[in-house]
Write an enzyme that holds these catalytic residues in place. Structure first.
Site, PDB file in Angstrom:
ATOM      1  N   CYS A  88      39.128  51.923  41.107  1.00  0.00           N
ATOM      2  CA  CYS A  88      38.290  50.752  41.344  1.00  0.00           C
ATOM      3  C   CYS A  88      37.935  50.002  40.067  1.00  0.00           C
ATOM      4  O   CYS A  88      37.897  48.768  40.070  1.00  0.00           O
ATOM      5  CB  CYS A  88      37.037  51.137  42.113  1.00  0.00           C
ATOM      6  N   HIS A 126      31.270  53.184  42.006  1.00  0.00           N
ATOM      7  CA  HIS A 126      32.260  52.245  42.520  1.00  0.00           C
ATOM      8  C   HIS A 126      32.019  50.893  41.851  1.00  0.00           C
ATOM      9  O   HIS A 126      30.900  50.565  41.475  1.00  0.00           O
ATOM     10  CB  HIS A 126      32.169  52.117  44.045  1.00  0.00           C
ATOM     11  N   ASP A 141      36.129  43.287  47.376  1.00  0.00           N
ATOM     12  CA  ASP A 141      36.454  44.618  46.866  1.00  0.00           C
ATOM     13  C   ASP A 141      37.974  44.655  46.706  1.00  0.00           C
ATOM     14  O   ASP A 141      38.698  44.837  47.684  1.00  0.00           O
ATOM     15  CB  ASP A 141      35.988  45.713  47.824  1.00  0.00           C
TER      16      ASP A 141
END
Length: 183
Positions: A88, A126, A141
Site C-alpha cells: 500500500c 494502511h 485506494d
C-alpha cells in the site's frame, strides 16, 4: 470532509516520513524526470491522463505482493516502478506522484490508528490517497482500486479507525472522521 489542523509535534513519525516523500516528489525537477522516465523507458507516458486513468496506468506497471521486498523499500515513483512490486505505501506514493505530475491537488492518507476497540480485528498500517475532485476530496485506494469508499476500512476490514492523517502540499490534516463510522 471532516478535518482539523494538527501541530507538528503531535504527528506519529510515519506521518513525517510521508511528508518528506510528498515534498520530494512535488519538486519540479523530479516531476520532469518522472515524466521523461515513463516516456523513454516504459514507452507509456501518463501526462494528460485523468485521475481515474492514472489509477489504471499504475496497475499496468505495478503489482501488489505479499512477498519479500527489497530493503530499503522504494520511496519515490521512479524507484517504485523499477521495484515492480509493492504494498500500500508504494501504491499510494506512486499514485500521488502521478497525480502531482498531472497538476492534481492530492493527499497521501496514513492510518495511524491503534487498536482500542477489542471487537475490531485490526487498526492502522494502511496508506491510500485523496484527490480533489469538483471541490471535494475523493477517496482513492490505489492498492485496492477502490474509489469513493472511505468507510471500507471500518466496515469491510473491521478496522478500529481512530487516527488518520492526510499529508497535503503545505499541511498535514487529521481526517479521522472521514474514515470512521459515525455512531
Amino acid at each position: 470532509m471532516f478535518m482539523s489542523r494538527v501541530s507538528q509535534s503531535v504527528y506519529p513519525a510515519v506521518v513525517n516520513v510521508y511528508r518528506q516523500r510528498y515534498d520530494n516528489m512535488a519538486r519540479t525537477e523530479y516531476v520532469t524526470e518522472f515524466k521523461h522516465y515513463t516516456e523513454a523507458v516504459l514507452k507509456d507516458p501518463f501526462e494528460g491522463l485523468g485521475w481515474r486513468e492514472l489509477l489504471n496506468w499504475e496497475h499496468r506497471h505495478f503489482e501488489y505482493t505479499r512477498g519479500e521486498l527489497p530493503k530499503p523499500r522504494a520511496e519515490m515513483p521512479i524507484d517504485i516502478i523499477k521495484q515492480a512490486k509493492g504494498r500500500c505505501g508504494e501504491f499510494a506514493l506512486l499514485y500521488n506522484g502521478l497525480l502531482l505530475a498531472n497538476a492534481y491537488e492530492c493527499r497521501i492518507v496514513i492510518d495511524c490508528s491503534t487498536l482500542q476497540d477489542k471487537s475490531k480485528a485490526v487498526a492502522g498500517d494502511h496508506v491510500w490517497n485523496e484527490v480533489s475532485v469538483d471541490g471535494g476530496w475523493m477517496h482513492v485506494d490505489p492498492t485496492e482500486r477502490r474509489i469513493d469508499q472511505p468507510l471500507m476500512y471500518a466496515q469491510e476490514w473491521h478496522k478500529d479507525v481512530n487516527l488518520v492523517y492526510a499529508v497535503a502540499k503545505k499541511e498535514i490534516l487529521e481526517v479521522t472522521k472521514t474514515y470512521r463510522i459515525r455512531t
